[in-house]
Design an enzyme around this catalytic site. Sequence first.
Site, mmCIF file in Angstrom:
data_model
loop_
_atom_site.group_PDB
_atom_site.id
_atom_site.type_symbol
_atom_site.label_atom_id
_atom_site.label_comp_id
_atom_site.label_asym_id
_atom_site.label_seq_id
_atom_site.Cartn_x
_atom_site.Cartn_y
_atom_site.Cartn_z
ATOM 1 C CG ASP A 115 -39.303 -4.216 6.203
ATOM 2 O OD1 ASP A 115 -38.793 -3.517 5.630
ATOM 3 O OD2 ASP A 115 -39.954 -4.018 6.499
ATOM 4 C CD GLU A 160 -36.624 -1.283 11.000
ATOM 5 O OE1 GLU A 160 -36.523 -2.062 11.330
ATOM 6 O OE2 GLU A 160 -35.993 -0.202 10.156
#
Length: 627
Positions: free
Chosen positions: A309, A515
Amino acid sequence: MEVWQKFICFIFILLCCSAVTEAAEYMKYKDPKVPIKARVEDLLRRMTLEEKIGQMSQIERLNATSNVLKNYFIGSVLSGGGSVPSPLATAETWVKAINKMQKAAVSTRLGIPIIYGIDAVHGHNNVYKATIFPHNVGLGATRDPNLVKRIGQATALEARATGIPYVFAPCVAVCRDPRWGRCYESYSEDTTIVKQMTEIIPGLQGDVPKDARKGVPYVAGGRNVAACAKHYVGDGGTHNGINENNTIIDFRGLLKIHMPPYYDAIVKGVSSIMVSYSSWNGVKMHANRFLVTHFLKNKLRFRGFVISDWQGIDRITSPPGSNYTYSIQASINAGVDMIMIPYNYPEFANDLTSLVKNKDIPISRINDAVRRILRVKFTMGLFEKPYADPSLAGQIGAQEHRKLAREAVRKSLVLLKNGKLSFKPVLPLPKKSSKILVAGTHADDLGYQCGGWTISWQGQSGNNITAGTTILNAIKSTVDPTTKIVFSKRPRAVDVKSGKYDYAIVVVGEPPYAETAGDNTNLTIPAPGPSIIRNVCKNVKCVVILISGRPLVVQPYIAMIDAFVAAWLPGTEGQGVADVLYGDYGFIGKLARTWFKSVDQLPMNIGDKNYDPLFPFGFGLTTKPRK
């Protein structure tokens, strides 16, 4: 001719033949008729360590100058959330920028094209005027894998229209706690539904041929894109729903709840798998050799590449980046193949070179990583067609895609209450009325309607961020022209009471987030939503539409509401909401998440012992279309 002259001619002919043979062999990896395995091995044996490390590097678009791409032999470039060539960039602008990068890449010694990636998690969501589909939380409520496959096909076309052949989607997280800020990226708390929705992968990539080997990546052609299942593994099960936190569960539980979608993704030929920021029982997933190499690669026989990521390897240490050399060593030895760096690529290249030369990372591990990356690039046909297809430019926001998104909105809406008395339903609403009120912060706000990961990473408010239809405008285009519509974002109770409205539609909910910014421990409807509900619903018959990425606390208001609709984050095609409100289509959506009464109950999922929800998993009232 003298003997010695004949001998010289013979030697000359031999040398020419040898040169021709060597030249032909040199081009072997560029020959599309050669099997992919042979092409990969031929290219791999020609590569220097520097070139191999370049293939393992993914850098942000902002850094991807021609010199950087050529000097570091960069293998991949990405657009982070909101990273665009210019504000309101057209497909042509995107194509020009990416083709320029590609030209630099293919001008290097071996001519290996870059693979450009982007988050296209509910349509091609970074791009102005692209079709924005409902977020996954809504698609789970449709229970319709074929619909999701068609969304994948449309998303692939819109991505390819901008010259992008690789998307960081789908998210196959099984969100077990709605306090998690990424819960709207998950199709369901139920593993079975998430497994079914991996049908988006053949939508994006194309259907795997029946004779294909399990685990081998597959991309059908230039109208498809490479997909990326994420975030491996257990990202939706972190303690208290805290983003990037620790998933505390035994191996059997991990296999039962969080792993199954990856089985389906691999069978469907997914090209890449992204590792999660989170940990499993205290071990960072980016450093988890057991789960990445032994289980994913060896046990499940995944043959695509594993990608980190964004700055994911940096976060192996605390604080992030405090020992970057160790992070590189731990992640690559764990089995991560491509590193989303995205900025400090010189340090990455230098440190990885030293680690290999010092034998802290074996060259066999580097070769495995590069072999997997090249396998995907050859499979996609990037060597034959590295540049964008300009004929696809018209796919951005195409009418057939918007029509599909409108269908998805209709099917994703969940009707949770329809009338204070069961024999007196409120919905569908009459199109012809004297006067109606449309109220709320989310009724006329396209940005709120789309949520996070829309144009920018966190999302934003406003109607000029992209093209689409707000719920207010959808209502205006649906009701009879003689019906008077009054819109008030924050109406006062006294004005509602004296307004003589036939009914009111209240649209409230969460602001956009993504997020960690979306982590929420109270899950109440944000202000001024509750006061708007009270001011309206205490004074006139009301339908409340909740725009949110997850269930919220609604028990204090549910008694005063006449009809209640969970609309999730429907995207740009708000007309789909009006289609169902006014009976052109019926409500069919079913909850793919448990609707709790209080956050004190969380986490609470279907199958738990003390299961006492406000609305259970699978609940959803239905209506019939008006004839």
